[in-house]
Design a protein around this motif. Structure first.
Motif, short mmCIF file in Angstrom:
data_model
loop_
_atom_site.label_atom_id
_atom_site.label_comp_id
_atom_site.label_asym_id
_atom_site.label_seq_id
_atom_site.Cartn_x
_atom_site.Cartn_y
_atom_site.Cartn_z
N LEU A 141 31.61 21.30 -20.57
CA LEU A 141 32.27 20.01 -20.77
C LEU A 141 32.93 19.89 -22.13
O LEU A 141 33.91 19.15 -22.29
CB LEU A 141 31.27 18.87 -20.59
N ALA A 142 32.41 20.59 -23.12
CA ALA A 142 32.99 20.52 -24.47
C ALA A 142 34.44 20.99 -24.47
O ALA A 142 35.23 20.59 -25.34
CB ALA A 142 32.17 21.35 -25.44
N ASN A 143 34.80 21.81 -23.49
CA ASN A 143 36.13 22.40 -23.43
C ASN A 143 37.01 21.76 -22.36
O ASN A 143 38.06 22.30 -22.01
CB ASN A 143 36.01 23.90 -23.18
N VAL A 144 36.55 20.63 -21.81
CA VAL A 144 37.31 19.94 -20.76
C VAL A 144 37.48 18.48 -21.19
O VAL A 144 36.89 17.56 -20.60
CB VAL A 144 36.59 20.04 -19.40
N PRO A 145 38.28 18.24 -22.23
CA PRO A 145 38.37 16.88 -22.78
C PRO A 145 38.93 15.85 -21.83
O PRO A 145 38.68 14.65 -21.99
CB PRO A 145 39.31 17.07 -23.99
N GLN A 146 39.67 16.29 -20.81
CA GLN A 146 40.24 15.33 -19.86
C GLN A 146 39.20 14.76 -18.90
O GLN A 146 39.46 13.77 -18.22
CB GLN A 146 41.37 15.99 -19.06
N LEU A 147 38.02 15.38 -18.84
CA LEU A 147 36.98 14.90 -17.94
C LEU A 147 36.14 13.85 -18.67
O LEU A 147 35.31 14.17 -19.51
CB LEU A 147 36.10 16.06 -17.46
N THR A 148 36.37 12.60 -18.35
CA THR A 148 35.64 11.49 -18.97
C THR A 148 35.07 10.59 -17.88
O THR A 148 35.29 10.80 -16.69
CB THR A 148 36.57 10.68 -19.89
N GLY A 149 34.34 9.58 -18.32
CA GLY A 149 33.69 8.69 -17.37
C GLY A 149 32.44 9.33 -16.79
O GLY A 149 31.98 10.38 -17.25
N PRO A 150 31.87 8.74 -15.76
CA PRO A 150 30.68 9.32 -15.13
C PRO A 150 31.04 10.59 -14.37
O PRO A 150 32.12 10.68 -13.76
CB PRO A 150 30.20 8.23 -14.17
N VAL A 151 30.14 11.58 -14.36
CA VAL A 151 30.35 12.79 -13.57
C VAL A 151 29.01 13.29 -13.07
O VAL A 151 28.04 13.39 -13.82
CB VAL A 151 31.09 13.88 -14.38
N ASN A 152 28.93 13.54 -11.77
CA ASN A 152 27.73 14.12 -11.18
C ASN A 152 27.68 15.62 -11.44
O ASN A 152 28.71 16.29 -11.42
CB ASN A 152 27.71 13.89 -9.67
N ALA A 153 26.47 16.14 -11.64
CA ALA A 153 26.29 17.58 -11.83
C ALA A 153 25.00 18.00 -11.14
O ALA A 153 23.91 17.54 -11.51
CB ALA A 153 26.22 17.92 -13.32
N CYS A 154 25.13 18.87 -10.14
CA CYS A 154 23.95 19.39 -9.46
C CYS A 154 24.32 20.70 -8.79
O CYS A 154 25.50 21.02 -8.62
CB CYS A 154 23.40 18.41 -8.43
#
Length: 296
Positions: free
Chosen positions: A206-219
């Motif tokens: 995620l540190a390298n994906v600055p456009q990904l903001t807001g809530p995000v599910n991860a599983c």
């Protein structure tokens, strides 16, 4: 190279996150109470942080500015409000570890839109005023309604690994081996999990994906039922489990849930992340714990 602050980072998947960040060549500072040893001696800088003290948090922010901040120890809206104030103008990206617990149980796959922190009413108070789940809901609400820097809240399910200090898979291995009952009220309920290694690698990504903001599910990709977990444990231990719909608290499975509880990861996958299949790693992890006598 990024200048990264990790609040937490001395145990379980936090240690793995720090190692990922170091391996990528980042300058990493760990901010904790300073009570827990970690394996990164000589590789990281350290700050002593009391997460409940706004002044201590400001001092950590002032040690920046930071390209990325990871917050693994935010449990209340007051914690979040203190961070919004402290890191104003001090970070380009803020990644807070949240939980699937912000969602209600439901029979269908859960998307980020099933809990909207942007419109959730905030009750500003400390950690003792809330359950864990409500504290995380409130924390997200404060960040997304008040922060003037980009925030991503990672909603993760139960994290498993040999180094899981809560010993949730160990519970099942030990109960099957010992011939003890395991309380499972809904054996067919579908659940999401994530391995500690993948939780760390996703957070680092995620540190390298600055456009990904807001809530995000991860599983992990796919879901399992308690019947699956019990079957894999029986195979690993070589003994049949005693599964019962009701049990005393000490014998109730740590994974016991009243209904299905599994996450949709389309948002993360749309940005290019590919999660591991849960059926590739969970049976192997159970076998590893069983082969170590449940003491892994």
């Amino acid at each position: 190279m990024k200048k990264v602050l990790v609040m937490g980072g001395t145990r379980f998947f936090g240690k793995k996150l720090v190692q990922h960040l170091l391996d990528e060549g980042n300058e990493v500072t760990i901010a904790t109470r300073g009570r827990t040893p970690d394996p990164h001696e000589g590789q990281v800088k350290r700050l002593v942080l009391d997460r409940e003290d706004a002044g201590s948090l400001r001092a950590a922010a002032d040690a920046g500015p930071w390209d990325v901040v990871y917050d693994q120890i935010c449990y209340s809206p007051q914690n979040a409000a203190d961070a919004c104030e402290a890191f104003q103008g001090k970070t380009s990206r803020y990644i807070v570890v949240s939980t699937r617990g912000v969602y209600d149980h439901q029979p269908q796959r859960i998307t980020e839109g099933d809990f909207n922190p942007y419109a959730y009413p905030v009750k500003l108070a400390g950690r003792s005023e809330f359950t864990y789940e409500e504290g995380k809901r409130q924390s997200e609400a404060v960040f997304f309604q008040q922060a003037n820097f980009p925030v991503c809240a990672v909603r993760i399910p139960i994290v498993l690994g040999t180094d899981d200090y809560t010993r949730r898979l160990h519970f099942h291995v030990e109960h099957v081996r010992g011939g003890l009952p395991i309380g499972v009220p809904q054996p067919e309920a579908r659940m999401s999990f994530i391995h500690s290694g993948e939780a760390a690698s996703f957070l680092a990504w995620l540190a390298n994906v600055p456009q990904l903001t807001g809530p995000v599910n991860a599983c992990s990709d796919g879901e399992v039922t308690m019947r699956d977990i019990i079957a894999w444990t029986e195979e690993a231990v070589g003994r049949q489990a005693i599964m019962t719909p009701a049990a005393e608290a000490e014998h109730l499975s740590p994974f016991a849930i009243p209904d299905s509880y599994y996450l949709d990861t389309s948002k993360a996958r749309a940005e290019g992340y590919r999660f591991e299949s849960i059926r590739d790693w969970m049976p192997a992890l159970i076998r590893e714990i069983a082969s170590a006598g449940g003491e892994a």
